[in-house]
Write a protein that holds these residues in place. Sequence first.
Motif, PDB file in Angstrom:
ATOM      1  N   CYS A   4      25.690 -15.833  43.811  1.00 17.42           N
ATOM      2  CA  CYS A   4      24.715 -16.589  44.380  1.00 17.42           C
ATOM      3  C   CYS A   4      23.428 -15.794  44.609  1.00 17.42           C
ATOM      4  O   CYS A   4      23.411 -14.306  44.830  1.00 17.42           O
ATOM      5  N   HIS A 100      20.975 -21.933  37.541  1.00 15.70           N
ATOM      6  CA  HIS A 100      21.462 -23.125  38.126  1.00 15.70           C
ATOM      7  C   HIS A 100      22.478 -23.497  37.082  1.00 15.70           C
ATOM      8  O   HIS A 100      23.619 -23.766  37.471  1.00 15.70           O
ATOM      9  N   SER A 101      22.218 -23.671  35.823  1.00 15.85           N
ATOM     10  CA  SER A 101      22.756 -23.880  34.661  1.00 15.85           C
ATOM     11  C   SER A 101      24.257 -23.202  34.305  1.00 15.85           C
ATOM     12  O   SER A 101      25.017 -23.806  34.078  1.00 15.85           O
ATOM     13  N   LYS A 105      25.073 -20.206  42.407  1.00 12.07           N
ATOM     14  CA  LYS A 105      24.435 -20.990  43.373  1.00 12.07           C
ATOM     15  C   LYS A 105      23.076 -20.364  44.116  1.00 12.07           C
ATOM     16  O   LYS A 105      23.053 -19.211  43.880  1.00 12.07           O
ATOM     17  N   LEU A 106      22.172 -21.216  44.263  1.00 18.10           N
ATOM     18  CA  LEU A 106      20.813 -20.787  44.679  1.00 18.10           C
ATOM     19  C   LEU A 106      20.518 -21.124  46.031  1.00 18.10           C
ATOM     20  O   LEU A 106      20.788 -22.281  46.580  1.00 18.10           O
ATOM     21  N   TYR A 129      17.922 -28.091  42.411  1.00 20.75           N
ATOM     22  CA  TYR A 129      18.415 -26.651  42.100  1.00 20.75           C
ATOM     23  C   TYR A 129      18.979 -25.634  43.047  1.00 20.75           C
ATOM     24  O   TYR A 129      19.787 -24.724  42.828  1.00 20.75           O
ATOM     25  N   ASP A 131      20.956 -25.204  46.713  1.00 23.03           N
ATOM     26  CA  ASP A 131      22.171 -25.597  47.785  1.00 23.03           C
ATOM     27  C   ASP A 131      21.776 -25.698  49.099  1.00 23.03           C
ATOM     28  O   ASP A 131      22.326 -26.442  49.848  1.00 23.03           O
TER      29      ASP A 131
END
Length: 223
Positions: A4, A100-101, A105-106, A129, A131
């Motif tokens: 993350c 993201h790809s 987690k962002l 993009y 969460d």
Amino acid sequence: MIKCVLFDMDGVIVNTEPIGYKANQDMYKALGIIVPDSVYNTFVGNSDKNIVAKLKDLYEISLTHEELLEKQYEYYFKAFDTSDDVELLPGVKDLIIDLHSSGIKLIVASSASNAKIEKVFTRFGLHSYFDAKLSGEDFEFSKPNPAIYIEAANQSGFTKEECIVIEDSTNGIKAAKAAGIYCIGYESGLSIPQDTSEADIVITDFDQLNSNKIKGLPRTVII
């Protein structure tokens, strides 16, 4: 492995500091106060409500805390909505898409208000993009207090060791380190100069990062 990334927003994702500076100086002029840069620079990384509290402590302002906060939003949103100069920092959207790809987690953890975060994310199409979006207005204390990054790590569902922070401000870097989270300091050269010496590493260009390098931190060598 890093799972993350916790992003600051102003000065990391988007360069809003120039319009913020102009909006605030216009407001200070209307209030009849002078806030020198030596004082203004200490506000970087603080939440709006805490900046207002500091202004009330430093200057004789007849407006209530709530009235002054609304006045600050009024000037800021007018500048944001009418300016063509608000831009994403170079390379940051490519990095966001890459992370993201790759399944990282962002979360954004910004001292900005919820309304400011929503405006930026809507204008630049960033909602899908991320969460979670955490605003400093929902915390009693601003960065360098670590509360916002502790909560962001909790919301990630991962351990602090599986998270990293990307920050540009002295207060933000101090908050990340106080939270016990690895911190990448970002120096864009476009914002008010900040002391990034407490960051674990410092970058000057988002091209220095990608999902593979970030997943390998802190062992990865960033050049």
